[in-house]
Design a protein around this motif. Structure first.
Motif, PDB file in Angstrom:
ATOM      1  N   UNK A   1       9.658 -53.189 -60.560  1.00 54.71           N
ATOM      2  CA  UNK A   1       8.229 -53.091 -60.889  1.00 54.71           C
ATOM      3  C   UNK A   1       8.013 -52.549 -62.309  1.00 54.71           C
ATOM      4  N   UNK A   2       8.612 -53.179 -63.319  1.00 53.68           N
ATOM      5  CA  UNK A   2       8.526 -52.620 -64.677  1.00 53.68           C
ATOM      6  C   UNK A   2       7.147 -52.764 -65.314  1.00 53.68           C
ATOM      7  N   UNK A   3       6.305 -53.673 -64.814  1.00 57.12           N
ATOM      8  CA  UNK A   3       4.995 -53.886 -65.449  1.00 57.12           C
ATOM      9  C   UNK A   3       3.848 -53.333 -64.615  1.00 57.12           C
ATOM     10  N   UNK A   4       4.153 -52.539 -63.592  1.00 56.36           N
ATOM     11  CA  UNK A   4       3.106 -52.022 -62.723  1.00 56.36           C
ATOM     12  C   UNK A   4       2.129 -51.161 -63.530  1.00 56.36           C
ATOM     13  N   UNK A   5       0.849 -51.468 -63.419  1.00 56.75           N
ATOM     14  CA  UNK A   5      -0.185 -50.698 -64.093  1.00 56.75           C
ATOM     15  C   UNK A   5      -0.375 -51.015 -65.559  1.00 56.75           C
ATOM     16  N   UNK A   6       0.379 -51.971 -66.100  1.00 56.87           N
ATOM     17  CA  UNK A   6       0.265 -52.274 -67.528  1.00 56.87           C
ATOM     18  C   UNK A   6      -0.858 -53.274 -67.795  1.00 56.87           C
ATOM     19  N   UNK A   7      -1.426 -53.200 -68.994  1.00 59.18           N
ATOM     20  CA  UNK A   7      -2.441 -54.177 -69.371  1.00 59.18           C
ATOM     21  C   UNK A   7      -1.764 -55.477 -69.783  1.00 59.18           C
ATOM     22  N   UNK A   8      -2.568 -56.503 -70.005  1.00 55.89           N
ATOM     23  CA  UNK A   8      -2.040 -57.842 -70.289  1.00 55.89           C
ATOM     24  C   UNK A   8      -1.181 -57.840 -71.545  1.00 55.89           C
ATOM     25  N   UNK A   9      -1.623 -57.144 -72.596  1.00 53.59           N
ATOM     26  CA  UNK A   9      -0.867 -57.135 -73.850  1.00 53.59           C
ATOM     27  C   UNK A   9       0.482 -56.448 -73.677  1.00 53.59           C
ATOM     28  N   UNK A  10       0.507 -55.317 -72.966  1.00 53.11           N
ATOM     29  CA  UNK A  10       1.766 -54.596 -72.753  1.00 53.11           C
ATOM     30  C   UNK A  10       2.745 -55.429 -71.933  1.00 53.11           C
ATOM     31  N   UNK A  11       2.231 -56.135 -70.916  1.00 57.93           N
ATOM     32  CA  UNK A  11       3.093 -57.012 -70.126  1.00 57.93           C
ATOM     33  C   UNK A  11       3.705 -58.100 -70.996  1.00 57.93           C
ATOM     34  N   UNK A  12       2.878 -58.705 -71.835  1.00 57.35           N
ATOM     35  CA  UNK A  12       3.367 -59.787 -72.693  1.00 57.35           C
ATOM     36  C   UNK A  12       4.444 -59.282 -73.647  1.00 57.35           C
ATOM     37  N   UNK A  13       4.275 -58.076 -74.183  1.00 53.70           N
ATOM     38  CA  UNK A  13       5.266 -57.506 -75.093  1.00 53.70           C
ATOM     39  C   UNK A  13       6.597 -57.263 -74.394  1.00 53.70           C
ATOM     40  N   UNK A  14       6.555 -56.734 -73.172  1.00 55.94           N
ATOM     41  CA  UNK A  14       7.788 -56.489 -72.427  1.00 55.94           C
ATOM     42  C   UNK A  14       8.494 -57.796 -72.087  1.00 55.94           C
ATOM     43  N   UNK A  15       7.732 -58.789 -71.674  1.00 58.82           N
ATOM     44  CA  UNK A  15       8.343 -60.077 -71.318  1.00 58.82           C
ATOM     45  C   UNK A  15       8.994 -60.728 -72.528  1.00 58.82           C
ATOM     46  N   UNK A  16       8.312 -60.709 -73.662  1.00 58.75           N
ATOM     47  CA  UNK A  16       8.852 -61.325 -74.864  1.00 58.75           C
ATOM     48  C   UNK A  16      10.137 -60.627 -75.294  1.00 58.75           C
ATOM     49  N   UNK A  17      10.151 -59.306 -75.206  1.00 62.26           N
ATOM     50  CA  UNK A  17      11.353 -58.564 -75.568  1.00 62.26           C
ATOM     51  C   UNK A  17      12.517 -58.917 -74.646  1.00 62.26           C
ATOM     52  N   UNK A  18      12.265 -58.980 -73.361  1.00 61.07           N
ATOM     53  CA  UNK A  18      13.338 -59.276 -72.407  1.00 61.07           C
ATOM     54  C   UNK A  18      13.892 -60.678 -72.620  1.00 61.07           C
ATOM     55  N   UNK A  19      13.038 -61.632 -72.923  1.00 55.91           N
ATOM     56  CA  UNK A  19      13.521 -62.981 -73.216  1.00 55.91           C
ATOM     57  C   UNK A  19      14.420 -62.975 -74.459  1.00 55.91           C
ATOM     58  N   UNK A  20      14.003 -62.252 -75.488  1.00 52.52           N
ATOM     59  CA  UNK A  20      14.793 -62.191 -76.716  1.00 52.52           C
ATOM     60  C   UNK A  20      16.125 -61.478 -76.486  1.00 52.52           C
TER      61      UNK A  20
END
Length: 330
Positions: free
Chosen positions: A173-192
């Motif tokens: 549950x790494x994105x629990x409680x995060x806003x849309x922008x924070x979720x997008x930043x985490x996802x992009x980093x993990x893909x990279x």
């Protein structure tokens, strides 16, 4: 090549007190006969309802819990016997727990974690700079963790888990409680990170958009048993989930005739509804029985199509359907 995660008939039982009985005990099976393999570089979503057995699995993969029966290997190691060695090869992020020191700023936290993992000072500094840049941590490196926003703290947690460049990253549950922008930043980093290092990812989440953006494979667990192992599309097909073709017409057609194929046979398609007095229509279809092209051709035979779109099945609805239909026990 040795799998990064391998379990065979993995089972975990708990003995809990029976209400109203002083010495009574009830055996609860949290995980039963789980056999899975995750190869190096895979990104796997591990999903299920609350109490399905996800957290229990993670605790056995990381050596926190001992299996009641079966076998488990993480990075080729027995998690219980080689827990210290394993800790150097995996990174774990729990959305509701922290490995950061509450009163310390991130700048002081990372050298401590690096020392725990035995990283040389030069490597720690190089990797910290890399993570600070990738996760945009620079603006709050000197802020105590207790003063960080949830999104900032989760980015800091992810950097802490990846500081030692682990082979396997487990995200609960790494994105629990995060806003849309924070979720997008985490996802992009993990893909990279995966693209650059070939990191293996195991993700548990209730946010299906995380799975859609990050994972090629899904493991669905229900009541401690594996219910599905495959991609999202095959999961949708399992429950008969349908795609929806949305067509915008040049002129209103409140009612369209029954759609047929070139031979005049009725198509297997459901007219979901219309909007704007018949300017927009929705048609649900099973890709195993017909295609979007066939539906579009049939609609075009009766009206001029101005625009179209295809809506994929909602993954949350698919998972809900699995449970309500009891397919996992089939």
């Amino acid at each position: 090549m040795t799998p990064v995660i391998e379990t065979r008939s993995l089972t975990r039982e708990f003995h809990v007190r029976t209400p109203g009985r002083r010495f009574g005990r009830t055996t609860v099976t949290a995980l039963s006969d789980l056999t899975i393999t995750v190869d190096a570089g895979e990104a796997v979503g591990y999903i299920g309802a609350n109490g399905a057995g996800k957290s229990t699995t993670i605790k056995m993969l990381t050596g926190i819990l001992t299996p009641t029966a079966g076998e488990v290997r993480t990075c080729g190691l027995d998690p219980m016997r080689r827990r210290r060695d394993l800790a150097r090869r995996i990174g774990v992020v729990f959305g509701q727990r922290s490995q950061l020191w509450w009163d310390l700023p991130l700048r002081d936290t990372y050298p401590v974690l690096a020392a725990i993992h035995g990283l040389p000072t030069a490597e720690e500094r190089r990797r910290t700079v890399e993570l600070v840049d990738a996760l945009d941590l620079g603006a709050f490196l000197d802020t105590p963790v207790r003063q960080l926003s949830l999104g900032q703290r989760m980015r800091g947690e992810l950097a802490a888990a990846l500081l030692h460049s682990p082979e396997l990253v487990i995200l609960d549950e790494p994105t629990i409680g995060l806003d849309v922008l924070s979720k997008a930043q985490l996802r992009e980093f993990l893909r990279a990170e995966r693209a650059a290092r070939g990191t293996t990812l195991l993700l548990t989440t209730h946010d299906m958009s995380d799975i859609e953006h990050l994972c090629e494979r899904v493991l669905l667990v229900d009541s401690g048993r594996l219910a599905h192992d495959g991609d999202l599309a095959s999961l949708a097909r399992t429950v008969g989930a349908k795609r929806v073709l949305v067509v915008d017409l040049a002129t209103p057609h409140p009612r369209l005739p029954v759609l047929t194929d070139g031979a005049g046979a009725p198509l297997t398609v459901d007219h979901v509804g219309s909007e704007g007095g018949g300017l927009r229509h929705r048609f649900a279809f099973d890709t195993a029985r017909t295609s979007a092209a066939a539906v579009l051709t049939a609609v075009s035979a009766h009206a001029e199509v101005r625009d179209l779109a295809i809506e994929e099945p909602d993954i949350e609805d698919v998972v809900r359907h699995v449970y309500s239909a009891g397919l996992s026990g089939a």
